[in-house]
Motif scaffolding. Sequence first.
Motif, mmCIF file in Angstrom:
data_model
loop_
_atom_site.group_PDB
_atom_site.id
_atom_site.type_symbol
_atom_site.label_atom_id
_atom_site.label_comp_id
_atom_site.label_asym_id
_atom_site.label_seq_id
_atom_site.Cartn_x
_atom_site.Cartn_y
_atom_site.Cartn_z
ATOM 1 N N ASP A 494 28.397 35.600 48.506
ATOM 2 C CA ASP A 494 29.773 36.083 48.491
ATOM 3 C C ASP A 494 30.683 35.242 49.365
ATOM 4 O O ASP A 494 31.409 35.746 50.197
ATOM 5 C CB ASP A 494 29.839 37.537 48.959
ATOM 6 N N VAL A 495 30.642 33.940 49.173
ATOM 7 C CA VAL A 495 31.472 33.038 49.966
ATOM 8 C C VAL A 495 32.874 33.024 49.392
ATOM 9 O O VAL A 495 33.058 32.897 48.169
ATOM 10 C CB VAL A 495 30.875 31.614 49.975
ATOM 11 N N LYS A 496 33.860 33.180 50.240
ATOM 12 C CA LYS A 496 35.231 33.266 49.768
ATOM 13 C C LYS A 496 35.701 31.893 49.289
ATOM 14 O O LYS A 496 35.626 30.909 50.008
ATOM 15 C CB LYS A 496 36.145 33.776 50.884
ATOM 16 N N VAL A 497 36.167 31.832 48.057
ATOM 17 C CA VAL A 497 36.665 30.584 47.486
ATOM 18 C C VAL A 497 38.026 30.855 46.866
ATOM 19 O O VAL A 497 38.453 31.990 46.718
ATOM 20 C CB VAL A 497 35.707 30.035 46.405
ATOM 21 N N SER A 498 38.717 29.803 46.469
ATOM 22 C CA SER A 498 40.012 29.950 45.835
ATOM 23 C C SER A 498 39.848 29.863 44.327
ATOM 24 O O SER A 498 39.538 28.815 43.791
ATOM 25 C CB SER A 498 40.968 28.861 46.337
ATOM 26 N N SER A 499 40.008 30.996 43.623
ATOM 27 C CA SER A 499 39.818 31.017 42.177
ATOM 28 C C SER A 499 41.131 31.195 41.426
ATOM 29 O O SER A 499 41.131 31.304 40.216
ATOM 30 C CB SER A 499 38.866 32.153 41.803
ATOM 31 N N GLY A 500 42.225 31.253 42.143
ATOM 32 C CA GLY A 500 43.516 31.358 41.488
ATOM 33 C C GLY A 500 43.782 32.690 40.840
ATOM 34 O O GLY A 500 44.518 32.776 39.848
ATOM 35 N N ILE A 501 43.206 33.774 41.374
ATOM 36 C CA ILE A 501 43.455 35.097 40.829
ATOM 37 C C ILE A 501 44.912 35.492 41.097
ATOM 38 O O ILE A 501 45.427 35.294 42.197
ATOM 39 C CB ILE A 501 42.497 36.129 41.444
ATOM 40 N N SER A 502 45.553 36.062 40.096
ATOM 41 C CA SER A 502 46.912 36.549 40.269
ATOM 42 C C SER A 502 47.075 37.846 39.493
ATOM 43 O O SER A 502 46.272 38.170 38.614
ATOM 44 C CB SER A 502 47.936 35.516 39.796
ATOM 45 N N ILE A 503 48.116 38.599 39.829
ATOM 46 C CA ILE A 503 48.390 39.862 39.139
ATOM 47 C C ILE A 503 49.816 39.834 38.618
ATOM 48 O O ILE A 503 50.700 39.224 39.222
ATOM 49 C CB ILE A 503 48.173 41.079 40.072
ATOM 50 N N TYR A 504 50.031 40.493 37.465
ATOM 51 C CA TYR A 504 51.356 40.553 36.862
ATOM 52 C C TYR A 504 51.446 41.793 35.978
ATOM 53 O O TYR A 504 50.407 42.274 35.496
ATOM 54 C CB TYR A 504 51.633 39.276 36.066
ATOM 55 N N PRO A 505 52.631 42.358 35.792
ATOM 56 C CA PRO A 505 53.852 42.043 36.541
ATOM 57 C C PRO A 505 53.773 42.593 37.959
ATOM 58 O O PRO A 505 52.994 43.504 38.231
ATOM 59 C CB PRO A 505 54.928 42.764 35.732
ATOM 60 N N ASN A 506 54.569 42.088 38.808
ATOM 61 C CA ASN A 506 54.607 42.543 40.196
ATOM 62 C C ASN A 506 56.025 42.326 40.737
ATOM 63 O O ASN A 506 56.397 41.173 40.958
ATOM 64 C CB ASN A 506 53.604 41.780 41.043
ATOM 65 N N PRO A 507 56.849 43.358 40.807
ATOM 66 C CA PRO A 507 56.563 44.791 40.765
ATOM 67 C C PRO A 507 56.149 45.276 39.368
ATOM 68 O O PRO A 507 56.459 44.653 38.375
ATOM 69 C CB PRO A 507 57.876 45.439 41.207
ATOM 70 N N ALA A 508 55.443 46.441 39.377
ATOM 71 C CA ALA A 508 54.967 47.032 38.138
ATOM 72 C C ALA A 508 55.298 48.519 38.125
ATOM 73 O O ALA A 508 55.517 49.128 39.177
ATOM 74 C CB ALA A 508 53.468 46.821 37.992
ATOM 75 N N SER A 509 55.309 49.095 36.929
ATOM 76 C CA SER A 509 55.566 50.532 36.817
ATOM 77 C C SER A 509 54.554 51.234 35.930
ATOM 78 O O SER A 509 54.371 52.449 36.047
ATOM 79 C CB SER A 509 56.985 50.780 36.282
ATOM 80 N N GLU A 510 53.884 50.488 35.023
ATOM 81 C CA GLU A 510 52.932 51.107 34.102
ATOM 82 C C GLU A 510 51.535 50.511 34.235
ATOM 83 O O GLU A 510 50.577 51.193 34.577
ATOM 84 C CB GLU A 510 53.440 50.962 32.667
ATOM 85 N N LYS A 511 51.417 49.205 33.926
ATOM 86 C CA LYS A 511 50.123 48.531 34.005
ATOM 87 C C LYS A 511 50.239 47.248 34.803
ATOM 88 O O LYS A 511 51.283 46.590 34.810
ATOM 89 C CB LYS A 511 49.599 48.203 32.605
ATOM 90 N N VAL A 512 49.133 46.907 35.473
ATOM 91 C CA VAL A 512 49.013 45.624 36.165
ATOM 92 C C VAL A 512 47.875 44.853 35.503
ATOM 93 O O VAL A 512 46.778 45.398 35.309
ATOM 94 C CB VAL A 512 48.708 45.824 37.669
ATOM 95 N N PHE A 513 48.123 43.597 35.153
ATOM 96 C CA PHE A 513 47.105 42.752 34.539
ATOM 97 C C PHE A 513 46.627 41.711 35.553
ATOM 98 O O PHE A 513 47.414 41.214 36.367
ATOM 99 C CB PHE A 513 47.667 42.060 33.296
ATOM 100 N N ILE A 514 45.350 41.409 35.484
ATOM 101 C CA ILE A 514 44.737 40.450 36.405
ATOM 102 C C ILE A 514 44.448 39.162 35.640
ATOM 103 O O ILE A 514 43.780 39.186 34.600
ATOM 104 C CB ILE A 514 43.440 41.019 37.007
ATOM 105 N N LYS A 515 44.940 38.059 36.151
ATOM 106 C CA LYS A 515 44.767 36.754 35.519
ATOM 107 C C LYS A 515 43.856 35.898 36.379
ATOM 108 O O LYS A 515 44.001 35.847 37.600
ATOM 109 C CB LYS A 515 46.120 36.071 35.344
ATOM 110 N N GLY A 516 42.923 35.210 35.768
ATOM 111 C CA GLY A 516 41.999 34.339 36.495
ATOM 112 C C GLY A 516 40.572 34.740 36.239
ATOM 113 O O GLY A 516 40.224 35.247 35.159
ATOM 114 N N GLU A 517 39.704 34.530 37.208
ATOM 115 C CA GLU A 517 38.284 34.845 37.061
ATOM 116 C C GLU A 517 38.077 36.338 36.804
ATOM 117 O O GLU A 517 38.852 37.180 37.276
ATOM 118 C CB GLU A 517 37.534 34.414 38.332
#
Length: 570
Positions: A494-517
Motif C-alpha cells: 500500500d505504498v502511496k503513489v500518484s495515480s491522477g485520481i480526480s472527482i467531478y463535478p465538484n461542487p456536486a448536488s446529486e452524484k460524484v464520479f471518480i476518474k482515474g484508477e
Amino acid sequence: MKRICILLSMLPVGLMAQDYTEVQTGMKNFYYASAHAADMDHDGKQDVVINGAIDSDGDGNVDTSFNEVYKSNGTSLVSYADLGVDATHLGDIKFMDFDNDGLLDIISTGLSYNDIVNYKHYRFRNTGTGFTKQAELAGKIYGSLESFDFNNDGKLDYAINGTQYIDGVGFVNNIDFYRNTGTAFEISDGWQPGTQNGSFKMVDLNNDNLLDLVILGSAQDDIPVCKVYLNQAGTLTLSQDLTALTSGKMDVADFNADGYQDVVISGQDSNYTGYLAVLMNDGTGNLTEQRINIPEIADSSVSTGDVNNDGYYDFIVSGNDEDMNAVVKTFLYNPSTQNFTENIPTGLHTLGGPGFVNLLDFDNDHRLDVLLAGFDWADPGMPSLTKIFKNTSTEVNLKPVPPAVLNLTKTGNRFKFSWSGASDDKTPVNALQYEIKVGSAPGMANIGKYTVTTPSWFLDLDPSIQNVYWSVRSIDASKVFSDASAQNTLGTRDVKVSSGISIYPNPASEKVFIKGEKVLEAEIYAMDGKKLNIVLNSDQSINVTHLPKGIYLLKLKTKNEITTQKLMIK
C-alpha cells in the motif's frame, strides 16, 4: 538580543475570575517536592505521582523521603501505592511507559534521607496492581527529568538534568541520556551540558518531527544560562542564548495558536531578581523573549493549560514575592490583543516555593484543576502543604473531535504518519496536540504511544516490521482527549503513489464520479470527523443527494493508493 515587554490586558474583574474549592484528600504534606499527572489507568481521569519528603512523626522536622502515587476516583485523589524506602526528594518524578505494555511506569531522581551521600535514580515497573523497583542507579538533585522518543523508534527514552558528585571530579552539572533499546537502557553520561536549580524541555520547535532542547538554570561553575538547541539530523546544535537565569522552571504551549510551540519561563536573573517571560516561537525555532512586567516572583513553578476554558493556553505560577510572601497567579492569554491578563484566582490556599503547581483534570469534567504544594509562609510554623483544588467554573467544554483522515506511507524502514480533520469547540485546530498509538496488531500500542505537537510524525522501525495499525486522539488546551480515530493500517503493497485520481463535478448536488484508477473502497467524512454512509456504485459514482450542503472529505482506496479529496455539496 530582542526583548519585548508584554502589557497586561485590563479586563473587567468578572471576566477574569477563576474560582476554586479545596478537595479533601489523604495526601501527605510534601516538602521540596515535584509531581506529575497522567491517566494511569485509562479511565479519563488524571492520576498523580509525587516525589518529596515528609515529617513522618509530626514533630515539625522533615525526616523521611517519601514518594506516593495517588489515583483519582472522580471526586478526590486517594492513595494507590507508595514506593517504599526507594524514595527521593529535591529531584523529579515522571510517569512513562518504558516497556510499551500499556501501563504507566515511573522514573525518579533525587536525594534520599536513607543515604544523603549518594544521590539516587530509580525505575519502577507498573505490574497492574502496584509498582516494583526495576533499577537503582546514580542520580541527580536540584534538577529535573523528561521522557521522550529522541530517535523516533517508538520507544520512550528519558534524560535527567541536575547536579551529581563524581569521585575525583567533584560536582558536575549535566544532562544524562537513557536510550531505550526495548530490553534495556543505554546510558550516555554528559549527553548535554546541564544545570542545577533549573529546568529543560524536549520539544519540536520547528515542526520537523525532531525534538529540540530548551534549558535554563545554573550551569557549571554557577554560570546562569538559558539556551536553545535545535535538532539537526539527531545532533543538538546551539542556536540561541537568551536571558541567563540562575534558577527557575518552564513549560511549553502554543499560546497564539499559530501551530508552533512557545515556552514560558519563570526564574531569577543573574541579579537574583524574579523573571517571568514567554518565549514566542516564529516558526523556525527562533524564540523571542516577551517579558511580563509584574513584581518579581522567585522560587517559582509554572504550568500551562486552558485556565478559563476559552480554548487558548494560559499558565499559572506559584512562588514568593520580594518580601517572601507566597504568590499564586494565573496569566490568561487574550487572542484579540495577543497579551496576557494577570489574575489572582479565588479559593486557592496561597503556597510559596520551593514547591510545585500543576494544572490537571483529575475529575474528568473538562476543566483544569490545580494541584499545589509549597510553604505556607503566613503560618508561624511555616509548614509545607500539598493540596488540590477543583475548578468550579460552569463553562462547558466539549471533548475534541478525532482526526477524520489518516495517511501513512512507508519508505524503507521509515513510516510517515499524517492526519487531518480534527477539530474542537474552543481550541483552534493549530493548537491541538495529539496522542499517536501504533501497534503490531489491531488495538495494540506495543510499537509506540505518546503525545506529539504536530499533525504528523515518523517512526524508524525494525526492518522486520512491515505493517502497523495506528490511531490518533486529539487533545485540546484543557488537556481533554478525544475518542480514538478510526484505525488505519498500511501493508507492504500500500505504498502511496500518484495515480491522477480526480472527482467531478465538484461542487456536486446529486452524484460524484471518480476518474482515474479503479477505486476499491470509498468513505466520506464530515468536517467534524463523523463518518457518513455512502455507497460506491459499479460505475465509480457516489450518490450524495442525502448529504446536507457543506464541505466533506472523500477518502478513496485503490490497489496502490489511499488518497483524500475535498468535496463540496451544494
